[in-house]
Design a protein around this motif. Structure first.
Motif, PDB file in Angstrom:
ATOM      1  N   LEU A   1      -9.318 -11.284  -1.627  1.00  0.00           N
ATOM      2  CA  LEU A   1     -10.526 -11.125  -2.454  1.00  0.00           C
ATOM      3  C   LEU A   1     -11.512 -10.136  -1.841  1.00  0.00           C
ATOM      4  O   LEU A   1     -12.337  -9.555  -2.534  1.00  0.00           O
ATOM      5  CB  LEU A   1     -11.230 -12.479  -2.631  1.00  0.00           C
ATOM      6  N   VAL A   2     -11.455  -9.978  -0.507  1.00  0.00           N
ATOM      7  CA  VAL A   2     -12.368  -9.029   0.146  1.00  0.00           C
ATOM      8  C   VAL A   2     -11.613  -7.815   0.690  1.00  0.00           C
ATOM      9  O   VAL A   2     -12.113  -7.075   1.534  1.00  0.00           O
ATOM     10  CB  VAL A   2     -13.202  -9.713   1.260  1.00  0.00           C
ATOM     11  N   GLY A   3     -10.376  -7.638   0.216  1.00  0.00           N
ATOM     12  CA  GLY A   3      -9.622  -6.441   0.594  1.00  0.00           C
ATOM     13  C   GLY A   3      -9.019  -6.501   1.979  1.00  0.00           C
ATOM     14  O   GLY A   3      -8.758  -5.474   2.603  1.00  0.00           O
ATOM     15  N   VAL A   4      -8.765  -7.704   2.485  1.00  0.00           N
ATOM     16  CA  VAL A   4      -8.117  -7.832   3.793  1.00  0.00           C
ATOM     17  C   VAL A   4      -6.655  -8.198   3.543  1.00  0.00           C
ATOM     18  O   VAL A   4      -6.343  -9.336   3.200  1.00  0.00           O
ATOM     19  CB  VAL A   4      -8.831  -8.894   4.659  1.00  0.00           C
ATOM     20  N   ASN A   5      -5.796  -7.220   3.688  1.00  0.00           N
ATOM     21  CA  ASN A   5      -4.386  -7.434   3.379  1.00  0.00           C
ATOM     22  C   ASN A   5      -3.526  -6.444   4.176  1.00  0.00           C
ATOM     23  O   ASN A   5      -4.050  -5.548   4.810  1.00  0.00           O
ATOM     24  CB  ASN A   5      -4.118  -7.293   1.876  1.00  0.00           C
ATOM     25  N   THR A   6      -2.213  -6.606   4.132  1.00  0.00           N
ATOM     26  CA  THR A   6      -1.346  -5.759   4.971  1.00  0.00           C
ATOM     27  C   THR A   6      -0.485  -4.843   4.103  1.00  0.00           C
ATOM     28  O   THR A   6      -0.101  -5.200   2.985  1.00  0.00           O
ATOM     29  CB  THR A   6      -0.405  -6.607   5.858  1.00  0.00           C
ATOM     30  N   ASN A   7      -0.166  -3.700   4.682  1.00  0.00           N
ATOM     31  CA  ASN A   7       0.608  -2.732   3.914  1.00  0.00           C
ATOM     32  C   ASN A   7       2.036  -3.184   3.688  1.00  0.00           C
ATOM     33  O   ASN A   7       2.633  -2.874   2.664  1.00  0.00           O
ATOM     34  CB  ASN A   7       0.608  -1.374   4.626  1.00  0.00           C
ATOM     35  N   TRP A   8       2.577  -3.911   4.647  1.00  0.00           N
ATOM     36  CA  TRP A   8       3.981  -4.340   4.513  1.00  0.00           C
ATOM     37  C   TRP A   8       4.154  -5.280   3.327  1.00  0.00           C
ATOM     38  O   TRP A   8       5.245  -5.419   2.785  1.00  0.00           O
ATOM     39  CB  TRP A   8       4.451  -5.000   5.810  1.00  0.00           C
ATOM     40  N   VAL A   9       3.079  -5.931   2.906  1.00  0.00           N
ATOM     41  CA  VAL A   9       3.144  -6.787   1.720  1.00  0.00           C
ATOM     42  C   VAL A   9       2.791  -5.986   0.468  1.00  0.00           C
ATOM     43  O   VAL A   9       3.492  -6.052  -0.545  1.00  0.00           O
ATOM     44  CB  VAL A   9       2.185  -7.995   1.867  1.00  0.00           C
ATOM     45  N   LEU A  10       1.724  -5.216   0.550  1.00  0.00           N
ATOM     46  CA  LEU A  10       1.231  -4.617  -0.700  1.00  0.00           C
ATOM     47  C   LEU A  10       1.973  -3.359  -1.134  1.00  0.00           C
ATOM     48  O   LEU A  10       2.025  -3.052  -2.320  1.00  0.00           O
ATOM     49  CB  LEU A  10      -0.269  -4.324  -0.586  1.00  0.00           C
TER      50      LEU A  10
END
Lengths: 160, 540
Positions: B191-200
């Motif tokens: 929701l605040v844009g904290v995510n990983t490239n390997w997933v997205l």
């Protein structure tokens, strides 16, 4: 060979094991010490199984392959855990502390034993370097496998 | 890392005193090798996710939106109301510790925050602070803590050290599903844009072209055609592999790695040979060309979006039911979420094997059958001619992939197939297989290069059990039915247990399957010479 009773050997091994376990967070230490199932406690098992072999190696200089393997197994684990290089292999030096408690300063064998500990630490550092190099290698092989088929298809298409 | 090199006398003075601090105050570093890189802004934009920007976890400033705390707490409130399981899992834990030593990351790292109970406590403490009366009043005394940027960073660090494998939940007397907690925290972080490239990145590619690498339909066809040519070289038999064939009886879905990676590809050869041999009326889809669902590793919404394409293609192609390949989390999504996400799939028929007439009543709702269920049924009904001696060069063990094993209870079928297609099968120790199987350590979107140290820590318990059967029985092949396993276990085993290869069940089927009109096989499907001169035993 340094003459030390089997009982003292066990005490030295236990002290070294506990000091090594103390390099891990306190909440995990007890589990690693207590859990006997080797599959439920692979790190604790490698230490509990390996350290007596390493003690034999230091005291009796057996130069055994089993001791080398045990040292390698422990270092292989510590090379990927939350340790700097220094701390990953530094557990070997903890044995010096135990020996100094066990043997009086004027013991004629003391210097020789400490030399062997230094040797073992250097071997541990070799293993550590090999493990880190291995990690680079396996990353490359994984990246290759990941698109291996696509590469075969492209190579074949280019060859046509 | 220390600055100046230590002096020799310092080497013997390593501090071995354990930290005695409260767990809430112990700090962690984003140490190289133990975390995944952030998602590229382009992928967030493609998926309409908030706060696309350039940032990395090791940087001090994560460039969060100014009202990030409000967003997270609002997101928590919504989810506590929407998902009863989430509220229950926040409230119900009594800290009995049954889960504590069950996580492969804890066993490999000895980091107490990898005990599932403590990992969950990272969010439970925030839940108490803002959503319970005791926590609001008594704060720290009630085990509550404020949501700060450091807490958010800690969430990111530790909830991307959970592979959602659910081993811990097997031992929880309350049935708390820690994977569900991880899913929720990752959803909140998104929701605040904290995510990983390997997933997205795979999720964005999947959304665009239908598979993780972003392969377009013509390349998909090239890959399948290549496999068809290769099968002809090995067996002398030309198989058909229909793509986008309208009116086919069955839609076949595989993880995309089956057609672009090894050792997955050998399993693909097995599927194609098997379907040809039994004359199955099936089709691939060039659009639903991915069983994997990396949406599952970021949010329920994303999981739904990616899962939908399988059913949309089934409808468009007019098939009766769906068959799925050797994929891991695809099966958890299908088995436990699909029905409420995109189901019920009432435009499809209850699956019935056209070869044996067996009705797969277990798939009545999702209309999707696992390839191991399908193949074991064929073997049980003696529809295949098999020569297991063609796998005599393999001493085989079986790793229960977490999602098919714990997520859908697929325990016997793979073993039944192995026993019929190979002569040398050895189980790993009892407390490392079936429901208690150890994860590969790289699932749930953690299988990336930069996370290698953490993955190796997580892979240690599995590799340790594989080492046992290697040393005791000479096992040289670990089979599994998950694409992530096949991608990452070779890496873990090469480090921990050299000499053990990784393969799929249908790779063994490919070797053993005696096809009508085949030439004498001189190699296995990897191109390795067979041990010839042995008597064939036949299952027909």
């Amino acid at each position: 060979m340094v003459k030390i009773s089997a009982e003292r050997k066990r005490a030295i091994a236990q002290a070294w094991l506990e000091m090594t376990l103390c390099t891990y967070p306190s909440q995990s230490m007890q589990f690693m010490l207590d859990e006997r199932d080797r599959f439920r406690n692979p790190v604790g098992h490698a230490l509990k199984n390996g350290i007596p072999l390493l003690i034999n190696e230091i005291l009796d200089e057996t130069d055994s392959e089993r001791a080398r393997q045990a040292l390698e197994e422990i270092v292989r684990i510590r090379a990927v855990q939350n340790f700097s290089a220094r701390d990953a292999v530094g557990f070997v030096f903890l044995l010096k502390r135990t020996l100094s408690q066990e043997l009086p300063d004027d013991n004629k064998d003391r210097l020789e034993l400490e030399r062997r500990v230094d040797e073992m630490a250097l071997t541990a550092f070799d293993f550590y370097s090999q493990c880190r190099a291995k990690i680079s290698d396996i990353q490359v092989s994984e990246a290759r496998r990941r698109v291996a088929q696509l590469q075969r298809i492209y190579s074949e298409a280019e060859g046509r | 890392m220390p600055g100046a090199p230590p002096k020799p006398e310092e080497l013997v003075q390593i501090s071995y005193d354990p930290p005695r601090a409260d767990w809430r105050k112990t700090r962690f570093d984003f140490q190289k090798g133990t975390y995944c890189y952030s998602a590229a802004a382009k992928n967030l934009r493609y998926l309409d996710l908030p706060n696309p920007r350039d940032w990395q976890p090791y940087e001090a400033d994560w460039k969060l939106p100014p009202n990030w705390k409000e967003i997270i707490l609002k997101g928590m409130k919504e989810r506590l109301e929407k998902f009863r399981s989430f509220r229950l899992f926040m409230d119900i834990c009594v800290r009995c510790g049954a889960c504590a030593d069950k996580c492969h990351f804890f066993l490999g790292s000895a980091d107490p925050k990898n005990m599932p109970v403590l990992r969950a406590e990272l969010i439970r403490s925030v839940y108490r602070r803002y959503f319970t009366l005791a926590g609001r009043i008594f704060r720290g005394l009630a085990g509550a803590r404020d949501l700060t940027e450091d807490v958010l960073k800690e969430w990111f660090y530790y909830f991307y050290q959970c592979t959602e494998c659910r081993r811990c939940s097997v031992f929880c007397p309350f049935g708390i599903d820690t994977a569900e907690i991880t899913i929720m925290v990752r959803e909140l972080l998104n929701l605040v844009g904290v995510n990983t490239n390997w997933v997205l990145e795979p999720a964005a590619n999947c959304f665009r072209t239908g598979n993780h690498l972003g392969i377009q339909p013509h390349t998909f066809k090239d890959s399948i055609d290549f496999a068809v040519d290769e099968i002809e070289e090995i067996t002398g038999v030309r198989v058909e592999a229909p793509i986008n064939k309208k009116g086919a009886e069955i839609l076949f879905i595989v993880p995309s790695a089956d057609y672009f990676a090894v050792p997955h590809y050998y399993t693909l050869l097995g599927y194609l040979m098997l379907f040809h041999e039994i004359g199955l009326d099936y089709t691939f889809s060039a659009y639903a060309s991915e069983g994997g669902n990396f949406g599952f590793f970021s949010s329920h919404e994303m999981m739904k979006r990616l899962n939908a394409k399988i059913y949309a293609e089934a409808k468009r192609l007019g098939v009766k039911w769906i068959l799925g390949g050797e994929c891991g989390h695809m099966w958890r999504v299908i088995h436990q979420y699909m029905d409420t996400l995109n189901g019920p799939a009432d435009f499809l028929e209850e699956p019935v094997s056209p070869i044996t007439g067996t009705r797969f009543a277990n798939a009545r709702s999702t209309k999707m059958v696992h390839i191991c269920e399908f193949t074991s049924d064929l073997i049980y009904n003696r529809k295949l001619k098999l020569d297991p001696s063609r796998n005599d060069h393999w001493k085989v063990t079986f790793h229960d992939s977490c999602n098919p094993a714990r997520g859908m209870g697929l325990l016997e079928e793979p073993r039944y197939i192995i026993r019929n297609v190979a002569n040398h099968f050895y189980e790993m120790p009892e407390n490392t297989i079936r429901e208690q199987t150890f994860c590969c350590g790289s699932g749930a979107g953690l299988g990336t290069d930069e996370n290698i140290d953490m993955r190796l820590r997580g892979g240690l318990p599995r590799a340790n059990a594989a080492k046992y059967v290697r040393d005791k029985y000479g096992v040289n092949l670990l089979t599994c039915i998950c694409a992530i396993d096949k991608a990452t276990l070779p890496t873990a085993l090469e480090y921990w247990t050299p000499g053990v290869e990784v393969g799929g069940i249908h790779e063994l089927v490919a070797n053993a399957l005696v096809m009508k009109g085949e030439k004498e096989r001189i190699t296995d499907v990897r191109g390795e010479p067979l041990q010839l001169g042995k008597e064939a035993t036949v299952n027909a």
